[in-house]
Design a protein around this motif. Structure first.
Motif, PDB file in Angstrom:
ATOM      1  N   ASP A  57       2.202  -2.638   9.216  1.00  0.00           N
ATOM      2  CA  ASP A  57       2.228  -1.181   9.081  1.00  0.00           C
ATOM      3  C   ASP A  57       3.669  -0.674   9.123  1.00  0.00           C
ATOM      4  O   ASP A  57       4.303  -0.691  10.175  1.00  0.00           O
ATOM      5  CB  ASP A  57       1.392  -0.544  10.202  1.00  0.00           C
ATOM      6  CG  ASP A  57       0.938   0.854   9.837  1.00  0.00           C
ATOM      7  OD1 ASP A  57       1.490   1.415   8.875  1.00  0.00           O
ATOM      8  OD2 ASP A  57       0.026   1.368  10.506  1.00  0.00           O
ATOM      9  N   GLU A  58       4.171  -0.251   7.985  1.00  0.00           N
ATOM     10  CA  GLU A  58       5.513   0.331   7.851  1.00  0.00           C
ATOM     11  C   GLU A  58       6.631  -0.523   8.477  1.00  0.00           C
ATOM     12  O   GLU A  58       7.402  -0.033   9.294  1.00  0.00           O
ATOM     13  CB  GLU A  58       5.551   1.725   8.497  1.00  0.00           C
ATOM     14  CG  GLU A  58       4.688   2.754   7.806  1.00  0.00           C
ATOM     15  CD  GLU A  58       5.373   3.451   6.640  1.00  0.00           C
ATOM     16  OE1 GLU A  58       6.453   2.972   6.217  1.00  0.00           O
ATOM     17  OE2 GLU A  58       4.820   4.444   6.143  1.00  0.00           O
ATOM     18  N   ILE A  95       0.885  -1.169   0.000  1.00  0.00           N
ATOM     19  CA  ILE A  95       0.000   0.000   0.000  1.00  0.00           C
ATOM     20  C   ILE A  95       0.918   1.213   0.000  1.00  0.00           C
ATOM     21  O   ILE A  95       1.645   1.459   0.959  1.00  0.00           O
ATOM     22  CB  ILE A  95      -0.919   0.023   1.232  1.00  0.00           C
ATOM     23  CG1 ILE A  95      -1.792  -1.234   1.254  1.00  0.00           C
ATOM     24  CG2 ILE A  95      -1.776   1.276   1.229  1.00  0.00           C
ATOM     25  CD1 ILE A  95      -2.727  -1.310   2.443  1.00  0.00           C
ATOM     26  N   ILE A  96       0.904   1.943  -1.110  1.00  0.00           N
ATOM     27  CA  ILE A  96       1.872   3.010  -1.314  1.00  0.00           C
ATOM     28  C   ILE A  96       1.174   4.351  -1.390  1.00  0.00           C
ATOM     29  O   ILE A  96       0.091   4.457  -1.968  1.00  0.00           O
ATOM     30  CB  ILE A  96       2.641   2.793  -2.644  1.00  0.00           C
ATOM     31  CG1 ILE A  96       3.051   1.335  -2.818  1.00  0.00           C
ATOM     32  CG2 ILE A  96       3.841   3.717  -2.748  1.00  0.00           C
ATOM     33  CD1 ILE A  96       4.121   0.874  -1.909  1.00  0.00           C
ATOM     34  N   LYS A 131      -2.743   5.522   4.688  1.00  0.00           N
ATOM     35  CA  LYS A 131      -2.335   4.115   4.522  1.00  0.00           C
ATOM     36  C   LYS A 131      -2.557   3.322   5.819  1.00  0.00           C
ATOM     37  O   LYS A 131      -3.181   2.259   5.811  1.00  0.00           O
ATOM     38  CB  LYS A 131      -0.849   4.025   4.121  1.00  0.00           C
ATOM     39  CG  LYS A 131      -0.478   4.848   2.909  1.00  0.00           C
ATOM     40  CD  LYS A 131       0.980   4.661   2.535  1.00  0.00           C
ATOM     41  CE  LYS A 131       1.990   5.215   3.523  1.00  0.00           C
ATOM     42  NZ  LYS A 131       2.086   6.675   3.556  1.00  0.00           N
ATOM     43  N   SER A 132      -2.032   3.857   6.920  1.00  0.00           N
ATOM     44  CA  SER A 132      -2.198   3.166   8.200  1.00  0.00           C
ATOM     45  C   SER A 132      -3.666   3.113   8.597  1.00  0.00           C
ATOM     46  O   SER A 132      -4.124   2.111   9.157  1.00  0.00           O
ATOM     47  CB  SER A 132      -1.414   3.888   9.292  1.00  0.00           C
ATOM     48  OG  SER A 132      -0.054   3.929   8.959  1.00  0.00           O
ATOM     49  N   VAL A 168       1.429  -4.848   3.035  1.00  0.00           N
ATOM     50  CA  VAL A 168       2.433  -4.027   3.707  1.00  0.00           C
ATOM     51  C   VAL A 168       2.222  -2.555   3.378  1.00  0.00           C
ATOM     52  O   VAL A 168       2.158  -2.176   2.212  1.00  0.00           O
ATOM     53  CB  VAL A 168       3.850  -4.442   3.239  1.00  0.00           C
ATOM     54  CG1 VAL A 168       4.909  -3.593   3.933  1.00  0.00           C
ATOM     55  CG2 VAL A 168       4.099  -5.920   3.496  1.00  0.00           C
ATOM     56  N   VAL A 169       2.134  -1.732   4.419  1.00  0.00           N
ATOM     57  CA  VAL A 169       2.123  -0.285   4.198  1.00  0.00           C
ATOM     58  C   VAL A 169       3.566   0.171   4.023  1.00  0.00           C
ATOM     59  O   VAL A 169       4.438  -0.193   4.805  1.00  0.00           O
ATOM     60  CB  VAL A 169       1.474   0.456   5.384  1.00  0.00           C
ATOM     61  CG1 VAL A 169       1.815   1.940   5.352  1.00  0.00           C
ATOM     62  CG2 VAL A 169      -0.028   0.273   5.370  1.00  0.00           C
ATOM     63  N   HIS A 170       3.791   0.941   2.972  1.00  0.00           N
ATOM     64  CA  HIS A 170       5.170   1.304   2.640  1.00  0.00           C
ATOM     65  C   HIS A 170       5.170   2.718   2.058  1.00  0.00           C
ATOM     66  O   HIS A 170       4.277   3.070   1.299  1.00  0.00           O
ATOM     67  CB  HIS A 170       5.693   0.297   1.599  1.00  0.00           C
ATOM     68  CG  HIS A 170       7.159   0.357   1.372  1.00  0.00           C
ATOM     69  ND1 HIS A 170       8.064   0.110   2.381  1.00  0.00           N
ATOM     70  CD2 HIS A 170       7.886   0.624   0.268  1.00  0.00           C
ATOM     71  CE1 HIS A 170       9.295   0.222   1.890  1.00  0.00           C
ATOM     72  NE2 HIS A 170       9.218   0.539   0.616  1.00  0.00           N
TER      73      HIS A 170
END
Lengths: 429, 263
Positions: free
Chosen positions: B167-168, B40-41, B48-49, B197-199
């Protein structure tokens, strides 16, 4: 006086037994829930609740007209919860920040309580005498029936915390994760808050509403200095709480006219103070010692290194030099002090020869390593931080003392077994 | 460019999330395929979070529906694992590495049950998988950022889930940790697990993920990375927030006006 002390310690009087038992359990349950409040960064909540129970007690008294402990405590419990709901409401409905919201609720409820208490005292109702004891507490005023009640509530708290230990621990550490695995977090929070309110309500008789919050937080704060494990921390905090309760009961017995709350707080203060100072690793004394040791080690390592360099430059023979000569050579007066040389001798890194000192083979090895990591670090700075050669020495002077063998290995690898430092000097292996 | 999939693991339908009436995610609608590493960009503050927290049921939805394997989250929590942002907890908490990882076993334990020998063994395996076994008795406060992140991942592994939301996990970690995490994600994918994955780092996103979601308050794209990494879509994501959308959001907050059923 002494006979009273002995009488107290030997529990000869059944009344003493009850008071002591009640106080100890009060201390334990308060410390237990207080530890979670502390870990959840809600230390202020205890203060808010404790001050806010006063109007509850007064209103309960006004309703029934007698000092019936269970009813008064019920009033206190309700008022305590209401204050927390008020804080929550203030935070969510207005833009007031949590600390201010707590302050608003605390002062308003307490003000109302004192107001009601004054009214009650002027009614002329004979039953009201002793109601003002709730402000600063009087452990000796505990009646046998009250003690049973407190004991029961304290035991309930201990049992519930044991049952929900996993839940409370996770809730305190990582609330989001607790939600994500499906724990009923809202219900758990209500339970934990209720237990906190109950602990406070049980504590007001001995501690008084003004001071009971310290019984929640002080043991936790002190225990945190000694423990690195939640279970151990809870055990230590409970022991400190129990000790606080015991002290309170003791003082109350010896001097019934004196409020016990302040005494308990003073006792807890000294325990906390001793923890700040004396705890291993985290305590002030331990950190001071660590700083001292570091300073000494730096002195010793510098001397070793300077002697090694002097030998390397051909200025001295057989690693032997007097402190005066070394000080002159390095243009550093502090090197004249002989204590560090003596310490080197004691560690078998040097031996004394008249007024001069000579490095032993062990000392030479040590010195060589210091020079090595110093030069490796210089090279690393020159390579990776692109610092010019005349800028790297000062930094390496301090870093060399903390480079571990692990980092040393890494540096050698990163720099591909270098043979010379940025100044063109050989790196000794 | 929003590609939908058949038999999705995650299905988010018309999701809107608001903080104090101000929507931070607008009408998000997507499906995610199984067995992929999904990124998730989006830029800072893109939501995102928030999206992950909404999916996990940590924050309330203003509107919309989320289904995992076509079930609501509360029915499938045991199959899902969530790794919060490292900064969201206080690492000064009195616990050791082992104890934190053991928390991943808590969902499997009933109220009175204590962790069994098997649970402790699983904890060890999970720590070994993130190359942290030698630190098992360390205080969590003494770890570096990357090590703390790996402890969180080990805890997630201990849950033995099928779907992971992280998350990150790459934020502020050293190179050794980053490599260890990537290796781990690949192993997990090989076992058929789905990892979301949040990135925030565009540089590495293409390399790390199979499927990419671009968001910035709204969903801009969702699909295989080859199709998503176009200058136009990236520009749309990183080219700033939509002015009108932001203005409307501020207005909703100021007038305390509920955009959806949130009330």
């Amino acid at each position: 006086m002494w006979s009273a002390v002995i009488e107290f310690i030997t529990f000869r009087e059944p009344n003493i037994r009850f008071v002591v038992l009640g106080s100890i359990f009060m201390g334990i349950s308060a410390a237990l829930v207080g530890s979670f409040a502390y870990l959840r960064k809600q230390a202020l909540v205890g203060d808010t609740v404790s001050h806010s129970v006063l109007p509850g007690i007064c209103i309960a008294f006004l309703c029934i007209g007698t000092k019936n402990t269970p009813i008064l405590l019920l009033g206190a419990f309700i008022a305590g919860w209401l204050s927390l709901l008020a804080v929550d409401w203030l935070i969510h409905q207005t833009k007031i920040k949590p600390d201010s919201a707590n302050a608003v609720a605390l002062s308003t409820f307490f003000g109302l309580g004192v107001f009601l208490l004054t009214i009650i005292q002027h009614t002329g109702n004979a039953a009201q005498t002793g109601l003002d004891k709730f402000i600063f507490g009087n452990a000796a005023a505990l009646l046998k029936n009250d003690v049973w009640l407190f004991l029961g509530l304290a035991l309930c708290t201990i049992v519930l915390v044991s049952i929900f230990f996993k839940h409370f621990a996770l809730l305190s550490f990582d609330r989001q994760f607790a939600v994500s695995i499906g724990y009923p977090v809202k219900a758990l929070e209500v339970l934990l808050t209720s237990l906190t309110v109950i602990a406070i309500v049980c504590g007001i008789q001995a501690m008084g509403v003004v001071l009971v919050a310290s019984l929640l937080i002080a043991p936790a704060v002190a225990a945190r200095f000694w423990c690195y494990n939640l279970k151990k921390m809870l055990v230590v905090a409970c022991s400190i709480g129990a000790l606080g309760g015991y002290v309170g009961a003791f003082i109350s017995y010896l001097a019934p006219a004196m409020p016990s709350g302040p005494w308990i707080v003073v006792a807890l203060f000294f325990i906390a103070l001793a923890s700040f100072i004396g705890a291993p690793q985290k305590g002030i004394w331990a950190r001071f010692r660590l700083g001292q040791n570091n300073k000494r080690r730096v002195q010793e390592e510098n001397i070793l290194k300077y002697i090694y360099s002097a030998q390397e430059d051909g200025l001295i023979k057989e690693y032997t030099i007097t402190p005066q000569c070394l000080a002159e050579l390095r243009n550093n007066k502090t090197l004249e002090a002989i204590e560090p040389y003596k310490r080197l001798c004691r560690k078998n890194l040097a031996i004394q020869k008249g007024s001069a000192y000579q490095l032993t083979s062990k000392g030479i090895e040590y010195a060589k390593r210091m020079v090595k990591v110093h030069r490796l670090w210089e090279l690393y700075l020159a390579h990776y931080l692109h610092l010019p050669p005349d800028h790297v020495h000062e930094d390496a002077e301090s870093i060399e003392h903390i480079i571990t063998p692990e980092i040393e290995k890494q540096l050698i690898q990163l720099l591909d077994n270098p043979s010379t430092d940025p100044h063109g000097k050989d790196i000794p292996y | 460019m929003i590609l939908q999939v058949e038999n999705p693991v995650v299905e988010v339908h018309d999701l809107t999330v608001a903080y104090q009436k101000k929507p931070v995610l607008w009408s998000i609608d997507f499906t995610l395929p199984a067995g992929n590493i999904i990124g998730i960009i989006g830029p800072n503050g893109a939501g995102k979070s928030t999206l992950l927290k909404a999916i996990m049921g940590i924050i309330p939805l203003a509107s919309g529906q989320i289904r995992l394997w076509n079930f609501p989250i509360k029915d499938v929590r045991k199959r899902v694992s969530y790794v919060p942002q490292r900064e969201s907890v206080d690492w000064d908490f009195p616990a050791s590495v082992k104890e934190v990882v053991l928390m991943g076993r808590y969902p499997k334990l009933s109220l009175f049950q204590r962790p069994t020998k098997k649970d402790h063994e699983i904890v060890k395996q999970c720590l070994a998988q993130v190359e942290m076994l030698e630190y098992e008795n360390r205080q969590i406060g003494q770890l570096s950022g990357g090590q703390q992140q790996r402890v969180f991942l080990a805890r997630a592994l201990a849950q033995e889930a099928e779907l992971y939301f992280m998350d990150e996990p790459f934020a502020g970690v050293d190179m050794a940790s980053e490599a260890a995490i990537i290796k781990l994600l690949h192993q997990m994918r090989a076992q058929g697990k789905t990892i979301v994955v949040v990135h925030h780092d565009l540089q590495t996103a293409y390399e790390y993920f199979d499927w990419i979601l671009l968001i910035n308050q709204r969903l801009i794209a969702s699909g295989p990375k080859e199709k998503i990494f176009t200058p136009e879509l990236l520009q749309a994501t990183y080219g700033g927030k939509l002015t009108t959308l932001t203005k409307i959001g501020e207005l909703l907050k100021k007038k305390s006006f509920s955009s959806r059923k949130d009330g």
